[in-house]
Enzyme design. Structure first.
Site, PDB file in Angstrom:
ATOM      1  N   HIS A 424       0.890  -0.973   0.011  1.00 47.82           N
ATOM      2  CA  HIS A 424       0.061  -0.029  -0.170  1.00 47.82           C
ATOM      3  C   HIS A 424       0.784   1.357   0.087  1.00 47.82           C
ATOM      4  O   HIS A 424       2.173   1.224   0.199  1.00 47.82           O
ATOM      5  CB  HIS A 424      -0.832  -0.102   1.196  1.00 47.82           C
ATOM      6  CG  HIS A 424      -0.090   0.196   2.614  1.00 47.82           C
ATOM      7  ND1 HIS A 424       0.222   1.267   3.338  1.00 47.82           N
ATOM      8  CD2 HIS A 424       0.146  -0.958   3.331  1.00 47.82           C
ATOM      9  CE1 HIS A 424       0.628   1.092   4.426  1.00 47.82           C
ATOM     10  NE2 HIS A 424       0.669  -0.209   4.392  1.00 47.82           N
ATOM     11  N   CYS A 443       2.638  -5.122   7.051  1.00 50.08           N
ATOM     12  CA  CYS A 443       2.301  -4.998   5.730  1.00 50.08           C
ATOM     13  C   CYS A 443       3.634  -4.009   4.971  1.00 50.08           C
ATOM     14  O   CYS A 443       4.225  -3.460   5.754  1.00 50.08           O
ATOM     15  CB  CYS A 443       0.863  -4.093   5.378  1.00 50.08           C
ATOM     16  SG  CYS A 443      -0.441  -5.042   5.775  1.00 50.08           S
TER      17      CYS A 443
END
Length: 532
Positions: A424, A443
């Site tokens: 992301h 992440c």
């Protein structure tokens, strides 16, 4: 390969096999004894038992017509050390001793099965790895693809043996380059390594003296510059330092600071261990990567889009911090879609461990986040007593609506997985300027997410920038499916290669490779020092 061309250690093996086979008189009783011994020896293994049932307990190794298989096995075992495999599990000498030990048909039946078992172990180790990393390290979620033993034996028994053995090792160019680096480092180890290390203390252009000479000598030994009598930190030395820094993931400023000197002083033995572990990890990954795939190397802090073995796009990344609940796991999955203007659904661990303590002190804390109940209704913070809740009974969901300040930035890339890991954007760009970038909750944050999206979309739209911008400018959360889904491989390599140039080395940020090498050593892998 003729008998005379075999390695010296292999010739007694073939001769021994011939003597053992000659002793096996083909009388009915002896054949029955052989088959009975095979059946008994194979009974402890379902794969072996099933295979020999299909062959009516006939030999594939010890019969008079099996010389080609024995010879091919001997030849294959001669390269065990080159692959960084545990030679204590299988070797030409072990095969020779087994064959020499056969004094009767029953003995030969036992040896037959032992050779098949040895073959299966060798084939598995070379094809898909010596270790099962999932049993050793929590963050390794990549379970090796083990081939069924019966199918392996059936395939081998029906194949040209030399060709079959050649087919077992990984086919990737990466594996071949790592093997070449392993051999280079073994020769260096045999020659005594890179000599004296560099004393601690920052060195920079303009410096001179004994420490600069030590730095120069180390870089000469490593092949980064030619011999020179200079004692000064001149432009040639600065360029050599920069080249070394690039190869080791360091800021290429040409200044030999603490991190650079620490990397320079890593011994040949440690680099060899890293390469051996990288070869093991390459065996885990297998050959089917996808013609177009995404490769994220945790230790390298970069994400790449690969196409036909070439880097189509590369961007810096931030990965999980080195704490037990934040380390980025290693696994493969399939990217299915991207979400433009994403909502951040705060993971429960973050909601309860980080935000709940804030809410207990002040119900209006983190006001940019929405708190909803089980029905999806907005929670009235002023009338909610957050002090009654704990990490166990917190009943609410926390979300951050789409915005430029959203923790996920303006786009996320989804490959749904049970680890809740994805790639992301982020509004916090400053971390991308750091050498080591392990700061996230697990992440993977991307430095250039828009360009990453354009590259992915280029396969399904003529103008990916315009396509992306139209959806971004709505401010609404929009899911964009990838018409052709893309495999994602999150790997952990402290040693990896480039098609051209030197092998790259990185820091073992989570300590995983050190544990894996210890496990390989325990399995019987040894470091070789080759003297020319």
């Amino acid at each position: 390969m003729t008998f005379s061309n075999l390695p010296a250690f292999a010739r007694p093996l073939i001769a021994g096999a011939a003597l053992s086979l000659a002793a096996a008189i083909p009388a009915f009783g002896q054949v029955t004894a052989f088959k009975q011994a095979v059946a008994e020896a194979a009974s402890s293994s379902e794969a072996l038992s099933e295979f020999y049932r299909t062959t009516n307990y006939e030999a594939i190794w010890t019969g008079k017509d099996d010389k080609a298989r024995r010879r091919a096995f001997v030849k294959a075992l001669a390269s065990v050390d080159a692959h960084g495999l545990p030679s204590s599990r299988y070797s030409a000498e072990m095969v020779r001793e087994l064959l020499k030990s056969a004094k009767s048909s029953r003995d030969l039946g036992r040896v037959e099965v032992e050779l098949s078992q040895m073959f299966l172990q060798y084939a598995q180790d070379l094809q898909s790895g010596v270790l099962d990393g999932t049993r050793l390290i929590e963050g390794i979620k990549r379970k090796p693809s083990r081939r069924d033993g019966t199918a392996q034996l059936v395939a081998f028994s029906k194949s040209a043996p030399n060709a079959y053995f050649k087919s077992l090792a990984p086919k990737s160019p990466e594996y071949k380059r790592l093997m070449a680096e392993k051999q280079r480092l073994e020769r260096l180890l045999g020659a005594g390594g890179w000599g004296e290390g560099v004393p601690k203390g920052k060195l920079e252009p303009g410096d001179s003296g004994a420490k600069v000479v030590a730095l120069r000598n180390r870089l000469i030994a490593m092949g980064y510059m030619k011999r020179s009598p200079s004692q000064s930190y001149d432009s040639k030395l600065q360029k050599a330092v920069q080249a070394f820094q690039i190869d080791h993931g360091l800021l290429a400023d040409g200044v030999a600071g603490d991190a650079t000197i620490a990397a320079l002083n890593v011994p040949v033995q440690t680099r060899l261990e890293q390469v051996i572990v990288a070869m093991e990890r390459e065996r885990w990954l297998g050959d089917e990567r996808g013609q177009r795939h995404i490769l994220v190397n945790i230790t390298d802090f970069h994400a790449r889009i690969m196409e036909n073995g070439q880097v189509a796009f590369k961007t810096r990344s931030v990965v999980g911090a080195n704490t037990s609940d934040r380390r980025t796991p290693e696994f493969s999955d399939i990217m299915e879609h991207m979400v433009i203007n994403p909502t951040w659904n705060v993971p429960r661990s973050i909601a309860t461990k980080e935000y709940l303590p804030m809410l207990k002190k002040n119900p209006q804390a983190v006001s940019h986040l929405r708190i909803t109940d089980a029905r999806g209704q907005l929670v009235d913070r002023a009338n909610t007593d957050f002090t009654q809740y704990s990490t166990r009974n917190f009943p609410f969901d926390i979300k951050q609506p789409p915005s430029r300040g959203n923790a996920l930035g303006l786009v996320k890339f989804m490959f749904p997985n049970r680890h809740n890991i994805y790639l992301h954007d982020t509004p916090h760009k400053s971390l991308f300027g750091r050498e080591a970038r392990a700061f996230s909750h697990g992440c993977i944050r991307l430095n250039d997410p828009f360009d990453f999206a354009y590259e992915l979309l280029s396969k399904q739209t003529a103008n990916p920038q315009s396509f992306f911008a139209e959806r971004l400018n709505t401010g609404r959360e929009t899911t964009v499916p990838l018409e052709k889904q893309v495999p994602v491989h999150i790997i952990y390599r402290t040693a990896f290669t480039e098609p051209k140039g030197r092998v790259q080395f990185r820091t073992d940020i989570y300590g995983r490779d050190a544990k894996l090498f210890d496990a390989l050593s325990e399995a019987g892998v040894v470091l070789r020092a080759v003297r020319s």
